[in-house]
Motif scaffolding. Structure first.
Motif, short mmCIF file in Angstrom:
data_model
loop_
_atom_site.label_atom_id
_atom_site.label_comp_id
_atom_site.label_asym_id
_atom_site.label_seq_id
_atom_site.Cartn_x
_atom_site.Cartn_y
_atom_site.Cartn_z
N PRO A 101 18.20 -13.41 -10.36
CA PRO A 101 18.40 -12.28 -11.27
C PRO A 101 17.15 -11.89 -12.03
N ARG A 155 24.76 -8.50 -13.01
CA ARG A 155 24.41 -9.89 -12.72
C ARG A 155 23.17 -10.32 -13.50
N ARG A 156 22.19 -9.43 -13.58
CA ARG A 156 20.98 -9.77 -14.31
C ARG A 156 21.24 -9.86 -15.81
N ARG A 210 19.79 -15.30 -2.00
CA ARG A 210 19.64 -14.05 -2.75
C ARG A 210 18.39 -14.12 -3.62
N SER A 211 17.95 -12.96 -4.04
CA SER A 211 16.86 -12.91 -5.02
C SER A 211 17.41 -13.38 -6.36
N GLU A 265 17.81 -5.99 -2.52
CA GLU A 265 18.98 -6.74 -2.07
C GLU A 265 20.17 -5.85 -1.74
N PRO A 266 20.58 -4.92 -2.63
CA PRO A 266 21.70 -4.03 -2.26
C PRO A 266 21.24 -2.80 -1.48
N GLU A 316 24.66 1.51 -16.86
CA GLU A 316 25.08 1.55 -15.46
C GLU A 316 25.64 2.92 -15.08
N ILE A 376 24.07 -5.51 -9.33
CA ILE A 376 22.95 -6.42 -9.60
C ILE A 376 22.47 -6.29 -11.05
N GLY A 383 25.83 -0.53 -5.78
CA GLY A 383 24.86 -1.60 -5.53
C GLY A 383 24.01 -1.92 -6.74
N TRP A 426 14.54 -7.21 -6.56
CA TRP A 426 16.00 -7.33 -6.56
C TRP A 426 16.68 -6.02 -6.23
N CYS A 466 14.22 -18.29 -4.97
CA CYS A 466 15.41 -17.50 -4.68
C CYS A 466 16.62 -18.28 -5.17
#
Length: 696
Positions: free
Chosen positions: A177, A263-264, A174-175, A187-188, A296, A260, A256, A184, A61
């Protein structure tokens, strides 16, 4: 008694590895809490932060530090979970979550206890407030503050005095990326929000169908009963909160998952190898940024709308009854047209991205084109690309018209056509005709929603194919190396660098760019590496600094190879300044550009060191001219720097990392003799071990 409760619930620093493993397992971030590694005593907060980051990666993590102020501590801890919170010098709380001013913590006996958030924050503030409290109590001793209010006054004054004091001893788990998507997405709370969204939309859609069924029944019976009309009105009123809930869940899901995903993708971009980027221009990278945004926005908006439309089609099939076969056939026709549209959309996107790439590259080299290209040829390439783009756009628009206009309207005509024989022949009752008509209209609305969202889905799918490499790159494992109690393995070998018969080639089938190259660098040495252009000096430096992997050979840093050191420790030991065209000034403050390899946010010591190194490199006049000094914005959006100033900032950035070995690749080529002597003197004095690459 309250302090005693916190002490019982806290984990000692000697069991911090057990606490992190248990908390990560309880939060679902790792599969199990096996094989934790407990640390020795921490001598500083920096050492604790380094251990947290490293051990979290070993567990699978990430430990993300949060930095706040003592004034905002209560507010920040309400959203910081699961987290490890330092409450005493040698004790940590394992926070599962926070609700209504209460922290749920995992105790060393693996029980869940509740602690008041305000009490925990007071315990954290107390050691920092103690020196100021004594001074303020002395100042209030000569005042006429009533005895009953004195303690409250002292507390308020102390809080106000220390409200901006920084606190950075909390780490959120956190998990990573690169985790599997199902992990993952947890997480959100994306999966939970998606399930709630589907349930809420399905329920409100059924309520809507039921309300119209009641209205239709009353209409066919020719009477309006007060009870049924009240039920119809209540159903319509019940729809309002469910539609609001659907809209809210759709927004929460989009925010959410979008966060992520970015981020990834950022993590994937940072893990790309140099060979994966060296053949792509700035236009290609800008295109990937645009495509990431499309994934997205288009996927989430169109994907959710398409999913809801599919639910509506399923409900319509149940309403249609025996006409559901026709609905299935029409869905098959829509799928074939959608596949054709998807292929043409992909071709159109490739043309658009090629035009974007060529345009950006032309803009970057505009001055060269104006100086060396005849005016009549300035726009030939753009005209050809634009003509091709218009042709592909016309073809795609034709397919879109068939998909988005013909499918819904065609279904409406086909559905109504199937009702004609029953109406003309009188074989269907009015109720059956009304139900079939209602199902047809429901399916028509669903087809309109589905075909309208398919353009977004097609755009997201094509964009995903272009950025999929970034998404997959985030899952590449990072070399963590072995654990060293001291944090750095600096004195294991007298040789800082020992390269033995290194071989490297850019392509698997190409000729070696370097073959059997060896070099030993001892501590304190000053090495000048000379050679002709294209001789492999930069490639050799990239192998020594860890930017590239050798095909064969052995590379030891302080007597250890990269597998034992790990990527992060290797960068701590070896700092390199690439050639000028491969180095960059980012659009940020000068301090950020100088200290980005040292740590951020900077400490007062970091800022003093940055100022000192810049002045030793001859940049004192530049700092004095800047209105904001080290906080001045530089780069494309700020202060414009000359070629020589940029070169010296690159040198300063490398020296400020305090690495065991500093490698400068033609960093002095743009300097005049006076600045060269100044910069070289600073570099020789500041670097522990130095290797300079230059032309003969």
């Amino acid at each position: 008694m309250q302090t005693r409760e916190v002490e019982i619930a806290a984990w000692p620093s000697s069991r911090l590895g057990d606490a992190m493993a248990a908390l990560a397992a309880r939060a679902g971030l790792v599969a199990s809490a096996a094989d934790p590694v407990n640390p020795a005593a921490f001598s500083s907060g920096v050492e604790a932060a380094a251990w947290m980051e490293r051990h979290a990666k070993l567990l699978g993590c990430e430990a993300e530090p949060i930095e706040t102020t003592l004034a905002d501590l209560d507010h920040e801890l309400l959203a910081a979970y699961p987290a490890l919170l330092r409450v005493f010098d040698d004790a940590f709380l394992a926070v599962l979550d926070a609700r209504a001013g209460t922290l749920r913590v995992l105790t060393p006996v693996l029980r869940v206890e509740r602690l008041p958030l305000a009490q925990v924050c007071d315990l954290i503030r107390e050691p920092l407030e103690r020196p100021s409290r004594a001074e303020i109590e002395r100042l209030l001793g000569d005042t006429r503050v009533p005895a009953g209010r004195e303690s409250k006054t002292v507390r308020l004054l102390v809080r106000e005095q220390l409200r901006e004091t920084r606190f950075n001893q909390c780490w959120i788990l956190r998990s990573p990326p690169g985790a599997r998507p199902m992990r993952w997405l947890r997480e959100p709370r994306a999966l939970r929000n998606l399930g709630r969204l589907i349930a809420a939309h399905t329920f409100q859609y059924l309520l809507w169908v039921a309300s119209w069924a009641i209205l239709g029944r009353l209409s066919f019976e020719g009477r309006m009963q007060r009870g049924w009309l009240l039920a119809w009105a209540l159903l319509l009123l019940t729809l309002v909160p469910f539609r609001l809930l659907t809209t809210w869940l759709q927004g929460a899901l989009a925010i959410g998952v979008g966060g992520i995903l970015k981020r990834r993708l950022l993590c994937g971009a940072m893990r790309l190898e140099p060979e994966e980027m060296r053949h792509q221009g700035i236009g290609s990278f800008l295109g990937q940024v645009f495509e990431a945004e499309a994934v997205e926005t288009l996927a989430l908006s169109g994907g959710v709308a398409g999913l809801l439309a599919v639910i509506e089609l399923i409900v319509s099939g149940f309403v249609l009854g025996r006409f559901a076969i026709l609905l299935l056939v029409w869905c098959s026709i829509a799928a074939m047209l959608a596949w054709k549209f998807l292929r043409q959309y992909q071709h159109w996107t490739n043309t658009r991205m090629q035009m974007t790439q060529e345009l950006i590259e032309a803009m970057v080299g505009q001055r060269t084109r104006l100086a060396q290209l005849p005016p009549q040829q300035w726009h030939e390439a753009e005209d050809r690309l634009l003509s091709r783009y218009l042709e592909t756009s016309a073809s795609m628009d034709g397919s879109a018209a068939w998909l988005m206009a013909a499918i819904p309207r065609g279904w409406l005509l086909a559905g109504l056509g199937c009702l004609v024989p029953g109406i003309v022949g009188g074989r269907s009752s009015p109720a059956e005709i009304a139900i079939a008509l209602g199902g047809t209209l429901l399916a028509f609305s669903a087809f309109k929603r589905l075909t309208g969202s398919f353009a977004d889905l097609a755009g997201a799918w094509v964009a995903w194919k272009r950025i999929g490499s970034l998404f997959r790159a985030a899952a590449r494992p990072e070399r963590l190396g072995e654990v060293f109690a001291s944090g750095r393995a600096a004195e294991i070998s007298e040789k800082v660098m020992d390269a033995d018969r290194l071989t490297f080639r850019y392509r698997d089938t190409g000729n070696p760019a370097l073959q059997a190259c060896s070099l030993a660098i001892r501590r304190g040495e000053r090495i000048l590496l000379e050679g002709p252009s294209g001789g492999g000096k930069t490639t050799f430096a990239s192998l020594l600094s860890g930017l590239r992997e050798p095909e064969s050979g052995l590379l030891l840093v302080n007597g250890l190879d990269r597998r034992i050191l790990g990527d992060q420790r290797l960068r701590q030991h070896v700092a390199a300044a690439p050639q000028f065209h491969e180095n960059h000034i980012l659009t940020e403050t000068l301090a950020f550009n100088l200290l980005m390899g040292r740590g951020w946010p900077p400490t007062p010591t970091d800022m003093r060191d940055a100022d000192a190194v810049c002045r030793e490199l001859g940049l004192g006049d530049l700092l004095d001219r800047m209105p904001s000094g080290l906080q001045q914005m530089v780069g494309e959006g700020g202060w414009q720097l000359s070629h020589g100033e940029r070169s010296r900032i690159y040198i300063a950035r490398t020296l400020l990392q305090s690495a065991d070995l500093v490698i400068l690749d033609e960093s002095f080529a743009a300097l005049d003799p006076e600045n060269l002597r100044t910069s070289l003197g600073c570099t020789l004095q500041r670097s522990k071990t130095l290797m300079v690459i230059a032309h003969p």
